[in-house]
Structures are given as C-alpha cells and as structure tokens.
Design an enzyme around this catalytic site. Structure first.
Site, PDB file in Angstrom:
ATOM      1  N   CYS A 215       0.850  -1.187   0.000  1.00 25.57           N
ATOM      2  CA  CYS A 215       0.000   0.000   0.000  1.00 25.57           C
ATOM      3  C   CYS A 215       0.890   1.243   0.000  1.00 25.57           C
ATOM      4  CB  CYS A 215      -0.904  -0.005   1.226  1.00 25.57           C
ATOM      5  SG  CYS A 215      -1.794   1.546   1.491  1.00 25.57           S
ATOM      6  N   GLU A 216       0.679   2.114  -0.962  1.00 27.40           N
ATOM      7  CA  GLU A 216       1.533   3.294  -1.068  1.00 27.40           C
ATOM      8  C   GLU A 216       1.234   4.341  -0.004  1.00 27.40           C
ATOM      9  OE1 GLU A 216      -0.854   6.062  -4.300  1.00 27.40           O
ATOM     10  OE2 GLU A 216       0.700   4.714  -5.025  1.00 27.40           O
ATOM     11  N   HIS A 217       0.138   4.176   0.713  1.00 29.09           N
ATOM     12  CA  HIS A 217      -0.220   5.162   1.736  1.00 29.09           C
ATOM     13  C   HIS A 217       0.478   4.894   3.061  1.00 29.09           C
ATOM     14  CE1 HIS A 217      -4.173   5.519  -0.715  1.00 29.09           C
ATOM     15  NE2 HIS A 217      -3.252   6.345  -1.176  1.00 29.09           N
ATOM     16  N   HIS A 218       0.646   3.596   3.410  1.00 23.69           N
ATOM     17  CA  HIS A 218       1.230   3.266   4.706  1.00 23.69           C
ATOM     18  C   HIS A 218       2.422   2.321   4.598  1.00 23.69           C
ATOM     19  CE1 HIS A 218      -3.088   4.234   5.450  1.00 23.69           C
ATOM     20  NE2 HIS A 218      -2.566   4.931   6.437  1.00 23.69           N
ATOM     21  N   GLN A 256      -5.212  -0.670  -4.750  1.00 22.27           N
ATOM     22  CA  GLN A 256      -5.844  -1.800  -5.437  1.00 22.27           C
ATOM     23  C   GLN A 256      -6.600  -1.364  -6.684  1.00 22.27           C
ATOM     24  OE1 GLN A 256      -7.983  -4.471  -2.861  1.00 22.27           O
ATOM     25  NE2 GLN A 256      -9.266  -5.239  -4.518  1.00 22.27           N
ATOM     26  N   HIS A 284      -6.413  -5.711   3.200  1.00 24.63           N
ATOM     27  CA  HIS A 284      -5.390  -4.679   3.392  1.00 24.63           C
ATOM     28  C   HIS A 284      -4.993  -4.622   4.871  1.00 24.63           C
ATOM     29  CE1 HIS A 284      -5.939  -2.569  -0.616  1.00 24.63           C
ATOM     30  NE2 HIS A 284      -6.927  -3.433  -0.595  1.00 24.63           N
ATOM     31  N   CYS A 286      -3.392  -2.342   6.176  1.00 24.86           N
ATOM     32  CA  CYS A 286      -3.496  -0.973   6.661  1.00 24.86           C
ATOM     33  C   CYS A 286      -4.845  -0.710   7.334  1.00 24.86           C
ATOM     34  CB  CYS A 286      -3.283   0.025   5.522  1.00 24.86           C
ATOM     35  SG  CYS A 286      -4.459  -0.137   4.180  1.00 24.86           S
TER      36      CYS A 286
END
Length: 328
Positions: A215-218, A256, A284, A286
């Site tokens: 996940c590119e956010h976390h 995703q 996920h 996250c």
C-alpha cells in the site's frame, strides 16, 4: 226499408296516411343501411391505405417492420453474428451497421492508455535510474536505504546496535527492493513475443492468481487473488504471461483500484482482444493492523474493457466463472 251508411269515425286512420307513414319508415331504414355500408367502406379504405403505408415503410427499411426494429434494438448483443447472409441486407444499411460496430468497439468507459513498452508503463522519478544503474550505483542505493532504516529504528526508540536488530537495516533494504522490483520491469520483456495466432475467439480465464503488493499510503502489504479473463481476436497470449503481468504491477507501491486497472489496460494494449476483464479481491493490512482494525473486511475491485463492458451477458458469464462471491 232503406238503410243509410254509417258515417266514418274521425279517429280511425286513413289508408292513404298509413301507407305514407309506412313509406317514410322504409325510407329511414334504407338511409340508415346506406350510412352503415358507407361507414364500413370508409373504414376498409382507411385500413387499406394504412396497410399500403406500412408496406412502403417496410420496403424502405429493407424489409424490417417498426416492431421488428424495436425488438432488434432491445435484443442484447452476441459475440457471434446472426445466422443471416450479409448479402441479404441492403448495402446502405450494411455500411451503416459496420460503421456503428466500429464506433462501438472504439468506445469504452476506461480507455486504455498508451503503454510505454520500452519504459515502465507508469514511470515515476528515479525508476529509469534504477533500471539502468551499474553495480556500484546499486550498492550505493542499498547503503542509502540501510542508513534510512537505521534512522527509523532510532526514531521509534530502539537501539540499532542491539544484537537482534543489528542487521535489520540491511535485511529490510533488500526486502524493500524485492517488494518493488516491478519498477525494474517492463511489458515488452515480460511478454517476450509470446503471442500466437490460433483463430480462437472464446473466453480465456486465469483465476486465483496470488497477489502481494504494498500500500503506497502506509507501506504495509495487501494480499489477495486476481482473476483475469479475455476474449481473443484470433490471437492468444501465453497463459503464464497473465500472472507475470499482474506480478509486475503488483511489485510496486500501489492502490488496489489502480493495480486492477493497469493490468487490464496492459493486456488490452498488448493483445488487442475483443475485451478484457480483471477482478481482484484482497485484504489490506493498513485497515487490519491499524485504523478501523477490521480483520474480516475484503475489498473487491474490477475493470472491464471492450465487449465485457458493452455486453452484460458476457460480463455475467465471467463473474460467474471466477466466482467472486466466494471467500478468498
């Protein structure tokens, strides 16, 4: 004895009057009958005109009535053409139909972007350098990442020199480079000309492809399965290339929704089939390890292109075959 004739009673009707009344009644009946005959003749004439008008309209439309046109418009599309000789259709209508089919094939809700086969299909800053770097440059990149991880360990309150985590910065740096190895790959090298002309035009599905991405956010993983289907236009692609394409895009920092779309667009651009459908279902971390902490939540995304987007029956067949309603 002389008998005198009796005087006529004034209330008795005269034969002449009776006769005139009868004639008048007959005349009214005749007029009524004539009116009915004329009305029927007028109705028959109007109906005859309407039939001629419908016949002329059918002739103008190439032998198809308005009702048939409505039924054809409501009828769902099919992957195969109707069992009718195209030469039976008027030339003007045939050209119009071919033009409509070409426009329909080109239109799609999610148009495929141009794939840079020589590049990385979604380049970002630094990816070209990583792809073409030398051995010395790769060693310098690894050392830079190792020092960054060591800084993170210090910031969270750990002792980077502790025996248990002494080599953690190096291990994590190597692992992160492996998790993101998709940045060093491109579609051209993966496909490697494995496209073959087989004259096959039926649905091809590879399902339950295991996916591991970040996940590119976390920067935490999300894992699941991807199902890929396509309907060839005579050409087919090597079966193993579909999981490889999915693997390439998943080994990058992703969300995703974009991952699903990128896989579908790449296959559409490389193979140019009648249509492509991709469905992905994953969990996920996250939203499992942090945030809402829902351990049983599953995220399902899809991207349908070409005939899968236009034809509900084809789309439903794909979804039924991959069984997206079952658990991961």
């Amino acid at each position: 004895m002389v008998r005198f004739a009796e005087a006529k009673s004034p209330d008795k009707a005269s034969p002449v009057a009776t006769s005139a009344s009868s004639v008048a009644g007959l005349s009214d009946i005749d007029d009524s009958a004539n009116g009915s005959i004329k009305g029927r003749a007028s109705d028959e004439k109007d109906e005859k005109k309407a039939r001629k008008k419908r016949k002329r309209r059918r002739t103008k439309d190439g032998g198809i009535s308005e009702l048939e046109v409505q039924n054809l418009a409501q009828r769902r599309g099919s992957l195969s053409k109707a069992a009718r000789d195209p030469r039976d259709e008027p030339e003007r209508k045939r050209k119009k139909k071919e033009k409509i089919e070409e426009e329909t094939e080109m239109e799609t809700r999610s148009p495929s972007p141009v794939i840079d086969f020589d590049g990385l299909s979604r380049p970002s800053l630094g990816t070209r350098e990583r792809l073409e770097e030398s051995t010395e440059q790769a060693a310098a990149r690894l050392e830079k990442m190792r020092q960054a991880v060591r800084t993170i360990l210090e910031c969270v309150g750990e002792d980077p020199d502790r025996e248990g985590i002494l080599d953690t910065p190096t291990r994590y740096a190597k692992a992160m480079l492996f998790f993101t190895k998709g940045y060093q790959q491109n579609v051209r090298d993966i496909v490697n000309n494995a496209i073959f002309h087989e004259g096959h035009n039926e649905m091809v599905i590879v399902k339950d492809i295991e996916i591991f991405s970040m996940c590119e956010h976390h920067l935490v993983p999300f894992t699941g399965k991807m199902h890929i289907g396509y309907i060839p236009r005579d050409n087919v692609i090597g079966i193993s290339k579909l999981p490889r394409i999915a693997e390439m895009f998943s080994r990058r920092l992703q969300v995703q929704e974009r991952l699903t779309r990128e896989v579908a667009n790449a296959i559409m651009e490389v193979l140019k089939p009648q249509g492509v459908a991709v469905v992905m279902e994953s969990k996920h971390l996250c939203m499992v390890m942090r945030g809402v902490e829902k351990t049983s939540a599953t995220t399902i995304t899809s991207c349908v292109l070409g005939c899968f987007e236009r034809k509900e029956k084809t789309r439903n067949e794909f979804l039924s075959l991959v069984g997206v309603n079952r658990g991961i």
